[in-house]
Design a protein around this motif. Structure first.
Motif, short mmCIF file in Angstrom:
data_model
loop_
_atom_site.label_atom_id
_atom_site.label_comp_id
_atom_site.label_asym_id
_atom_site.label_seq_id
_atom_site.Cartn_x
_atom_site.Cartn_y
_atom_site.Cartn_z
N GLY A 214 18.10 -40.32 43.23
CA GLY A 214 16.81 -39.66 43.10
C GLY A 214 16.60 -39.04 41.73
O GLY A 214 17.42 -39.21 40.82
N PHE A 215 15.51 -38.34 41.62
CA PHE A 215 15.23 -37.61 40.38
C PHE A 215 14.48 -36.33 40.76
O PHE A 215 13.96 -36.21 41.88
CB PHE A 215 14.40 -38.45 39.41
CG PHE A 215 13.05 -38.82 39.94
CD1 PHE A 215 11.95 -37.95 39.80
CD2 PHE A 215 12.85 -40.02 40.61
CE1 PHE A 215 10.72 -38.29 40.29
CE2 PHE A 215 11.60 -40.36 41.13
CZ PHE A 215 10.53 -39.50 40.96
N GLN A 216 14.45 -35.40 39.85
CA GLN A 216 13.74 -34.15 40.13
C GLN A 216 13.22 -33.55 38.82
O GLN A 216 13.86 -33.66 37.78
CB GLN A 216 14.66 -33.17 40.84
CG GLN A 216 16.03 -33.03 40.21
CD GLN A 216 16.94 -32.14 41.03
OE1 GLN A 216 16.95 -30.93 40.80
NE2 GLN A 216 17.67 -32.72 41.95
N PHE A 217 12.05 -32.97 38.92
CA PHE A 217 11.46 -32.26 37.79
C PHE A 217 11.12 -30.84 38.24
O PHE A 217 10.48 -30.67 39.28
CB PHE A 217 10.16 -32.95 37.32
CG PHE A 217 10.38 -34.36 36.84
CD1 PHE A 217 11.03 -34.61 35.64
CD2 PHE A 217 9.91 -35.43 37.59
CE1 PHE A 217 11.23 -35.92 35.21
CE2 PHE A 217 10.10 -36.73 37.16
CZ PHE A 217 10.76 -36.98 35.97
N TYR B 149 21.63 -38.69 47.16
CA TYR B 149 21.20 -37.80 46.08
C TYR B 149 21.29 -38.44 44.70
O TYR B 149 20.49 -38.21 43.84
CB TYR B 149 22.01 -36.51 46.11
CG TYR B 149 21.73 -35.67 47.32
CD1 TYR B 149 20.50 -35.07 47.48
CD2 TYR B 149 22.69 -35.50 48.32
CE1 TYR B 149 20.22 -34.31 48.60
CE2 TYR B 149 22.43 -34.76 49.42
CZ TYR B 149 21.18 -34.15 49.57
OH TYR B 149 20.92 -33.41 50.69
N ASN C 60 15.56 -27.15 37.57
CA ASN C 60 16.82 -26.97 36.86
C ASN C 60 17.47 -25.61 37.14
O ASN C 60 18.66 -25.51 37.35
CB ASN C 60 16.61 -27.13 35.35
CG ASN C 60 16.35 -28.60 34.99
OD1 ASN C 60 16.77 -29.49 35.72
ND2 ASN C 60 15.62 -28.83 33.91
N SER D 187 13.31 -39.29 45.99
CA SER D 187 14.61 -39.51 46.65
C SER D 187 14.62 -40.79 47.48
O SER D 187 13.58 -41.32 47.85
CB SER D 187 14.94 -38.32 47.55
OG SER D 187 14.22 -38.42 48.75
#
Lengths: 130, 455
Positions: free
Chosen positions: B290-293, B287, B296, B445
């Motif tokens: 990774g990154f996420q958009f 985890y 939130n 990820s």
């Protein structure tokens, strides 16, 4: 959900592992790609009781011991060798040895003992001298 | 008067000549024209102490008939064959050698002047073991060369002449159970030949029953192995190794199989690139990498704690370059995972690496643990809740496998099993709209896994 995944895993494993029981009686020696022989291609067959040596200029492709439970009679075993030889692209078949043995054959509850022949042979490629 | 005296004188001389002349003074062919069977004559002259004869009326009559049937155009051949028999009976080795050569020279498309068995008879009879060895080696080495003979070629021996009958009698008297080597082993051991020649002759003689008698096969195989090892400089050693020892060794197919498994390993592996197989992978998402958009606030952080799917598990089936993968996967978003499937394509495969980009989709569910009792949802504290919203995850990624071990599968000589260390990088679009969470966006990820691949 998890049960279905497990089922998929088991099914895949069954498919693949069923092919791994292997043809224990056919040993490939050369892995060069060869075209199968056509009906027009000549297949030479030699028997060790006539000539007990393999041709010096032969390239060995595979060696085999026929399975009497699959091909029982001598004629069936010989036909199997010829068919396999053509499939492998081997234009020379050296039949070395024949063994007689009693084999239990059958399916379900029906079984019987048969006298079967096992043949040992080499599949080769012999380039014709010009 | 003068004429009468000459005739009288001749009448006196002829009986004297007839009495003095022994049968030995005639060639076998001439003897064959007399009343006695030539076999009888041959036996008598070849071995004085041997009193056995083949004077059966039937065979004698057959023989006489055979003389009548002799094709006249082969007279030269029959005379040469009679000469050979005579030389054998006189035990003249040098002459036998010459006579055999003469007969071999007479071999043509139309006639086989001398058979192999007839030459062998001569060599055994006169203990010409070196000649026998040379003949056997030459015969076996040239056995597959185009023959000058065809189905219309006549065999001189078919006329059942004296040589044929003598040889046939000898063949009939041989021990048919044991290999001929054992009949002559003492004489070969005593022969004036080198140990190398004796060993080679023994091998050549044993060969004829090597494939029909188990003990002979074992002896011949060991002998061929020894010969190749002890006399590698002999010009015939490569031929013995390839054409004699090879086929013999290969009859022990299980032993040979394991030998070839070892020798062929790399060829088998190479041959199976891009062919396919079946495998499973188990691993964990990383985890932190990774990154996420867009995620939130996709769940109430005051009410829920995301449940982390610690283990991804997938099974994949590769057919040629195409890969279908099914399993329980995590797209890289904490608390979100589910059943998914990928379609991949093997871009590169080698002995140790495999790289396959893929596209996939998944039925992701969001799973949480309640932090406290939530009467609105009817949930108690620390209860696991999960909900999904159909096919909601779409992934683009690349999978890299390190094949760190590739043995054969069980006893197979063609199936392999590879142990994998896999790394998967993916970019997923996830759209969650469930009872406990809502949100959509991109998630990148990286995950790693250990796997096994049967191919």
């Amino acid at each position: 959900m998890k049960k279905s995944i497990l089922f998929v895993l088991v099914a895949f494993a069954a498919i693949v592992l069923s092919g791994c029981s292997g043809k224990i009686d056919l040993v490939m020696v050369s892995y060069d790609k060869r075209k199968p022989l056509t009906l027009d291609d000549k297949l030479q067959i030699a028997f060790s009781n006539v000539i007990p040596v393999a041709p010096e200029n032969g390239v060995l492709i595979a060696t085999i011991k026929t399975d009497p439970e699959v091909v029982c009679s001598g004629e069936a075993a010989m036909n199997f060798l010829i068919k396999t030889s053509r499939e492998l692209g081997a234009n020379f078949l050296f039949v070395k040895k024949a063994e007689e043995a009693k084999v239990v054959v059958g399916a379900g509850v029906y079984y019987r003992v048969k006298q079967c022949t096992t043949l040992y042979a080499d599949f080769m490629e012999v380039k014709e001298e010009k | 008067m003068k004429k009468l005296s000459i005739i009288f004188a001749l009448l006196l001389v002829i009986p004297v000549f007839a009495q003095k002349s022994s049968k030995k003074d005639f060639s076998a062919f001439e003897q064959s024209l007399m009343n006695d069977s030539p076999a009888e004559t041959a036996a008598e002259s070849s071995d004085e102490s041997d009193t056995t004869s083949v004077s059966e009326k039937g065979s004698s009559a057959d023989f006489e008939r055979s003389l009548m049937d002799r094709p006249s155009e082969l007279n030269e051949v029959f005379i040469a064959r009679d000469n050979l028999l005579e030389a054998i009976q006189q035990k003249k080795g040098d002459l036998v050698r010459i006579r055999i050569k003469e007969l071999e020279d007479l071999n043509s498309e139309s006639v086989v002047a001398i058979e192999n068995e007839e030459k062998e008879y001569a060599f055994f009879k006169l203990r010409m073991f070196k000649d026998l060895l040379n003949d056997l080696v030459k015969r076996y080495k040239t056995a597959y060369e185009p023959s000058k003979f065809n189905e219309n070629t006549k065999h001189a021996s078919n006329s059942e002449d004296a040589l044929f009958i003598v040889v046939k009698k000898d063949l009939d008297s041989r021990d048919s159970v044991h290999n001929i080597y054992y009949q002559y082993s003492d004489q070969i051991d005593r022969a004036r030949m080198s140990e190398q020649e004796k060993m080679k002759l023994k091998l050549m003689l044993l060969l004829r029953s090597a494939y029909s008698e188990k003990d002979v096969m074992k002896t011949a195989t060991n002998l061929a192995k020894r010969y190749v090892k002890e006399y590698p400089d002999d010009p015939d050693s490569p031929w013995i190794e390839k054409s004699v020892l090879g086929p013999l060794e290969r009859t022990n197919i299980y032993e040979y199989k394991f030998k070839m498994r070892k020798e062929n390993k790399e060829a088998v592996v190479k041959n199976k690139f891009y062919t396919g197989g079946f495998g499973i992978r188990m691993g964990v998402p990383l985890y932190g990498f990774g990154f996420q958009f867009g995620f939130n606030d996709f769940y109430r952080k005051d009410l829920f704690e995301p449940e982390i799917y610690m283990i991804d598990m997938e099974a994949f089936l590769q057919i040629n370059r195409f890969v279908l993968s099914l399993g329980f996967v995590n797209a890289g978003l904490e608390g979100v995972g589910g059943f998914g499937f990928d379609f991949g394509y093997v871009l590169y495969e080698s002995r140790y690496f495999k790289v396959s980009p893929f596209v996939g989709a998944a039925f992701s569910e969001a799973s949480f643990e309640t932090k406290e009792k939530i009467p609105y949802y009817g949930k108690f504290k620390e209860e696991i809740v999960s909900d999904g919203s159909g096919l909601n995850t779409f992934t683009l990624g690349i999978n890299g496998d390190l094949k760190f071990g590739t043995p054969y599968f069980l006893l197979s000589d063609e199936k392999l099993v590879s142990f994998l260390l896999s790394v998967k990088a993916s970019l997923s679009y996830i759209d969650i709209d469930s009872r406990y969470s809502r949100g959509n966006g991109l998630v990148g990820s990286i995950s790693w896994s250990l796997g096994v691949f049967f191919w």
